[in-house]
Design a protein around this motif. Structure first.
Motif, PDB file in Angstrom:
ATOM      1  N   GLY A   3      13.063  -0.653   9.771  1.00 14.28           N
ATOM      2  CA  GLY A   3      13.095   0.643   9.110  1.00 14.28           C
ATOM      3  C   GLY A   3      13.760   0.602   7.754  1.00 14.28           C
ATOM      4  O   GLY A   3      13.767   1.604   7.036  1.00 14.28           O
ATOM      5  N   GLY A   4      14.311  -0.530   7.395  1.00 15.29           N
ATOM      6  CA  GLY A   4      14.945  -0.676   6.089  1.00 15.29           C
ATOM      7  C   GLY A   4      14.156  -1.621   5.211  1.00 15.29           C
ATOM      8  O   GLY A   4      13.120  -2.162   5.603  1.00 15.29           O
ATOM      9  N   GLY A   5      14.657  -1.814   3.995  1.00 20.54           N
ATOM     10  CA  GLY A   5      13.963  -2.706   3.082  1.00 20.54           C
ATOM     11  C   GLY A   5      14.874  -3.153   1.957  1.00 20.54           C
ATOM     12  O   GLY A   5      15.868  -2.489   1.632  1.00 20.54           O
ATOM     13  N   GLU A   6      14.540  -4.289   1.379  1.00 19.91           N
ATOM     14  CA  GLU A   6      15.298  -4.837   0.263  1.00 19.91           C
ATOM     15  C   GLU A   6      14.486  -4.700  -1.014  1.00 19.91           C
ATOM     16  O   GLU A   6      13.317  -5.104  -1.059  1.00 19.91           O
ATOM     17  N   ALA A   7      15.069  -4.103  -2.045  1.00 17.82           N
ATOM     18  CA  ALA A   7      14.380  -3.965  -3.326  1.00 17.82           C
ATOM     19  C   ALA A   7      14.136  -5.352  -3.916  1.00 17.82           C
ATOM     20  O   ALA A   7      15.019  -6.213  -3.899  1.00 17.82           O
ATOM     21  N   LEU A   8      12.934  -5.564  -4.433  1.00 13.72           N
ATOM     22  CA  LEU A   8      12.544  -6.856  -4.985  1.00 13.72           C
ATOM     23  C   LEU A   8      12.393  -6.761  -6.498  1.00 13.72           C
ATOM     24  O   LEU A   8      11.965  -5.728  -7.020  1.00 13.72           O
ATOM     25  N   THR A   9      12.732  -7.830  -7.171  1.00 14.90           N
ATOM     26  CA  THR A   9      12.555  -7.896  -8.626  1.00 14.90           C
ATOM     27  C   THR A   9      12.065  -9.280  -9.009  1.00 14.90           C
ATOM     28  O   THR A   9      12.218 -10.242  -8.252  1.00 14.90           O
ATOM     29  N   GLY A  10      11.489  -9.365 -10.214  1.00 16.72           N
ATOM     30  CA  GLY A  10      11.112 -10.652 -10.779  1.00 16.72           C
ATOM     31  C   GLY A  10      10.208 -11.485  -9.901  1.00 16.72           C
ATOM     32  O   GLY A  10       9.261 -10.987  -9.280  1.00 16.72           O
ATOM     33  N   ASP A  11      10.505 -12.781  -9.807  1.00 14.60           N
ATOM     34  CA  ASP A  11       9.669 -13.718  -9.047  1.00 14.60           C
ATOM     35  C   ASP A  11       9.691 -13.432  -7.556  1.00 14.60           C
ATOM     36  O   ASP A  11       8.768 -13.828  -6.834  1.00 14.60           O
ATOM     37  N   ALA A  12      10.729 -12.743  -7.078  1.00 17.11           N
ATOM     38  CA  ALA A  12      10.821 -12.437  -5.646  1.00 17.11           C
ATOM     39  C   ALA A  12       9.654 -11.567  -5.189  1.00 17.11           C
ATOM     40  O   ALA A  12       9.228 -11.653  -4.030  1.00 17.11           O
ATOM     41  N   ILE A  13       9.110 -10.758  -6.090  1.00 20.54           N
ATOM     42  CA  ILE A  13       7.975  -9.901  -5.739  1.00 20.54           C
ATOM     43  C   ILE A  13       6.756 -10.766  -5.405  1.00 20.54           C
ATOM     44  O   ILE A  13       6.126 -10.598  -4.357  1.00 20.54           O
ATOM     45  N   SER A  14       6.448 -11.693  -6.298  1.00 19.45           N
ATOM     46  CA  SER A  14       5.296 -12.571  -6.082  1.00 19.45           C
ATOM     47  C   SER A  14       5.473 -13.421  -4.834  1.00 19.45           C
ATOM     48  O   SER A  14       4.519 -13.629  -4.057  1.00 19.45           O
ATOM     49  N   ARG A  45       3.145 -13.201  -1.171  1.00 18.55           N
ATOM     50  CA  ARG A  45       2.417 -14.341  -0.608  1.00 18.55           C
ATOM     51  C   ARG A  45       2.965 -14.769   0.748  1.00 18.55           C
ATOM     52  O   ARG A  45       2.375 -15.600   1.430  1.00 18.55           O
ATOM     53  N   ASP A  46       4.115 -14.211   1.121  1.00 18.81           N
ATOM     54  CA  ASP A  46       4.784 -14.604   2.359  1.00 18.81           C
ATOM     55  C   ASP A  46       4.175 -13.869   3.552  1.00 18.81           C
ATOM     56  O   ASP A  46       3.355 -12.962   3.406  1.00 18.81           O
ATOM     57  N   ASP A  47       4.600 -14.253   4.757  1.00 21.20           N
ATOM     58  CA  ASP A  47       4.109 -13.589   5.976  1.00 21.20           C
ATOM     59  C   ASP A  47       4.896 -12.327   6.303  1.00 21.20           C
ATOM     60  O   ASP A  47       4.517 -11.577   7.199  1.00 21.20           O
ATOM     61  N   LYS A  48       5.997 -12.086   5.589  1.00 21.50           N
ATOM     62  CA  LYS A  48       6.755 -10.862   5.793  1.00 21.50           C
ATOM     63  C   LYS A  48       6.117  -9.728   4.993  1.00 21.50           C
ATOM     64  O   LYS A  48       5.585  -9.946   3.916  1.00 21.50           O
ATOM     65  N   LEU A  49       6.204  -8.526   5.542  1.00 23.78           N
ATOM     66  CA  LEU A  49       5.579  -7.372   4.901  1.00 23.78           C
ATOM     67  C   LEU A  49       6.303  -7.003   3.616  1.00 23.78           C
ATOM     68  O   LEU A  49       7.535  -6.875   3.583  1.00 23.78           O
ATOM     69  N   ALA A  50       5.537  -6.824   2.537  1.00 25.38           N
ATOM     70  CA  ALA A  50       6.086  -6.396   1.246  1.00 25.38           C
ATOM     71  C   ALA A  50       5.230  -5.279   0.675  1.00 25.38           C
ATOM     72  O   ALA A  50       4.024  -5.208   0.926  1.00 25.38           O
ATOM     73  N   TRP A  51       5.887  -4.426  -0.107  1.00 21.50           N
ATOM     74  CA  TRP A  51       5.203  -3.282  -0.731  1.00 21.50           C
ATOM     75  C   TRP A  51       5.471  -3.305  -2.224  1.00 21.50           C
ATOM     76  O   TRP A  51       6.614  -3.419  -2.658  1.00 21.50           O
ATOM     77  N   VAL A  52       4.407  -3.206  -3.008  1.00 20.14           N
ATOM     78  CA  VAL A  52       4.512  -3.122  -4.456  1.00 20.14           C
ATOM     79  C   VAL A  52       3.780  -1.865  -4.916  1.00 20.14           C
ATOM     80  O   VAL A  52       2.604  -1.669  -4.587  1.00 20.14           O
ATOM     81  N   HIS A  53       4.481  -1.015  -5.647  1.00 20.77           N
ATOM     82  CA  HIS A  53       3.904   0.233  -6.160  1.00 20.77           C
ATOM     83  C   HIS A  53       3.794   0.105  -7.673  1.00 20.77           C
ATOM     84  O   HIS A  53       4.793  -0.179  -8.355  1.00 20.77           O
ATOM     85  N   MET A  54       2.586   0.327  -8.234  1.00 18.63           N
ATOM     86  CA  MET A  54       2.321  -0.002  -9.627  1.00 18.63           C
ATOM     87  C   MET A  54       1.716   1.168 -10.392  1.00 18.63           C
ATOM     88  O   MET A  54       1.160   2.105  -9.803  1.00 18.63           O
ATOM     89  N   ASP A  55       1.836   1.076 -11.714  1.00 18.22           N
ATOM     90  CA  ASP A  55       1.319   2.089 -12.631  1.00 18.22           C
ATOM     91  C   ASP A  55      -0.029   1.625 -13.179  1.00 18.22           C
ATOM     92  O   ASP A  55      -0.108   0.627 -13.902  1.00 18.22           O
ATOM     93  N   ALA A  56      -1.098   2.355 -12.840  1.00 16.42           N
ATOM     94  CA  ALA A  56      -2.441   1.981 -13.289  1.00 16.42           C
ATOM     95  C   ALA A  56      -2.617   2.150 -14.788  1.00 16.42           C
ATOM     96  O   ALA A  56      -3.541   1.571 -15.376  1.00 16.42           O
ATOM     97  N   ASN A  57      -1.752   2.941 -15.417  1.00 14.06           N
ATOM     98  CA  ASN A  57      -1.886   3.182 -16.857  1.00 14.06           C
ATOM     99  C   ASN A  57      -1.367   2.019 -17.703  1.00 14.06           C
ATOM    100  O   ASN A  57      -1.669   1.947 -18.890  1.00 14.06           O
ATOM    101  N   HIS A  58      -0.595   1.137 -17.102  1.00  6.80           N
ATOM    102  CA  HIS A  58       0.009   0.045 -17.864  1.00  6.80           C
ATOM    103  C   HIS A  58      -0.991  -1.094 -18.064  1.00  6.80           C
ATOM    104  O   HIS A  58      -1.732  -1.456 -17.131  1.00  6.80           O
ATOM    105  N   CYS A  59      -0.981  -1.667 -19.231  1.00  4.61           N
ATOM    106  CA  CYS A  59      -1.964  -2.697 -19.582  1.00  4.61           C
ATOM    107  C   CYS A  59      -1.786  -3.987 -18.778  1.00  4.61           C
ATOM    108  O   CYS A  59      -2.730  -4.779 -18.649  1.00  4.61           O
ATOM    109  N   HIS A  77       0.429  -8.102   5.969  1.00  5.26           N
ATOM    110  CA  HIS A  77       1.584  -8.663   5.285  1.00  5.26           C
ATOM    111  C   HIS A  77       1.882  -8.039   3.929  1.00  5.26           C
ATOM    112  O   HIS A  77       2.902  -8.357   3.326  1.00  5.26           O
ATOM    113  N   ARG A  78       0.993  -7.194   3.413  1.00  2.00           N
ATOM    114  CA  ARG A  78       1.242  -6.656   2.068  1.00  2.00           C
ATOM    115  C   ARG A  78       0.637  -5.261   1.901  1.00  2.00           C
ATOM    116  O   ARG A  78      -0.384  -4.927   2.517  1.00  2.00           O
TER     117      ARG A  78
END
Length: 268
Positions: free
Chosen positions: A15-26, A30-44, A109-110
């Protein structure tokens, strides 16, 4: 964190989560643990990041995530889902019926979510993760997001129903031609809401019938509740639209009768 990545979390399955930054996101994506990335479609940089990090997906999925205009839908691809939903626009000085889309790719996983405008339901989930009461897996994330979207819709639709009641009462009490515009506005809002609610109901309905490995019976029961809610909303919107038309016709008849009486008096 990069500007095109609005938030990123690795889930701890409790029920908790660790904030990810930088290379840890990538790495987590790619890992087997569940990760969530929320992104801005307007950014190039968003498209380039997606093409690099989830290159294994069919290119049409990336295109669907970045489309300018979308309608709610669900497409299952192997053990993943392309899911597009909409939520009411609760941003400052915005019209609620100008509904905001959130586009998601979800597998075991993602979770990749994309938005063009801020959607408060997303930040609701982040707050739950910070408090240790967030989703434990991908299935719970979907059911929680759907629940938050529909919970935020209810007060808006209730207010629209109350507005319809007020207009109907005013028409019965005092005949005022200016009420025509108010009736038109109500019907317009109901039509726009329904335009997105109906396909959203279908998308949730399809999702709860899938045989995805990460979607268990508990998740499907929660989705069934969300499906029931959105079905009721669609029915309520149909009723509001029909009531508004009846009130409009009644107002037109009353005004026509008044004009006929005035013309009769003038003729006499």
């Amino acid at each position: 964190m990069s500007e095109h990545i609005l938030l990123a979390y690795g889930f701890d399955s409790k029920g908790g989560g660790e904030a990810l930054t930088g290379d840890a996101i990538s790495e987590q994506i790619r890992d087997d643990k569940l990760a969530w990335v929320h992104m801005d479609a307007n950014h190039c940089d968003t498209k380039a990041w997606l093409e690099k990090e989830i290159a294994y997906l069919d290119p049409f999925i990336i295109e669907a995530l970045l489309e300018d205009e979308t309608r709610p839908r669900m497409t299952q691809i192997d053990d993943g889902v392309l899911l597009i939903l909409r939520g009411v626009n609760l941003n400052k000085n915005a019209d609620p019926e100008d509904m905001i889309s959130i586009r998601l790719w979800i597998d075991k996983h993602r979770i990749i979510s994309i938005r063009r405008r801020k959607l408060k339901a997303v930040w609701d989930i982040e707050e739950k993760l910070k408090a240790g009461k967030g989703p434990k897996d991908a299935g719970q994330f979907v059911s929680m997001l759907a629940s938050r979207l529909f919970e935020r819709m209810e007060p808006v639709l209730t207010a629209l129903d109350d507005t319809t009641d007020d207009i109907e009462e005013k028409v019965l009490e005092t005949v005022d031609g200016s009420l025509r515009q108010a009736i038109v506005d109500v019907r317009k809002q109901a039509i726009i809401f329904r335009r997105y609610m109906a396909p959203q109901r279908d998308a949730i309905g399809q999702l709860r019938m899938t045989d995805l490995e990460w979607m268990d019976d508990t998740h499907k029961r929660h989705l069934q509740e969300a499906y029931n809610h959105v079905t009721r909303y669609v029915e309520d919107l149909d009723a509001i639209r029909e009531r508004a038309q009846i009130v409009k016709d009644e107002l037109a008849n009353i005004l026509a009768d008044r004009m006929n009486k005035n013309m009769y008096i003038l003729s006499v």
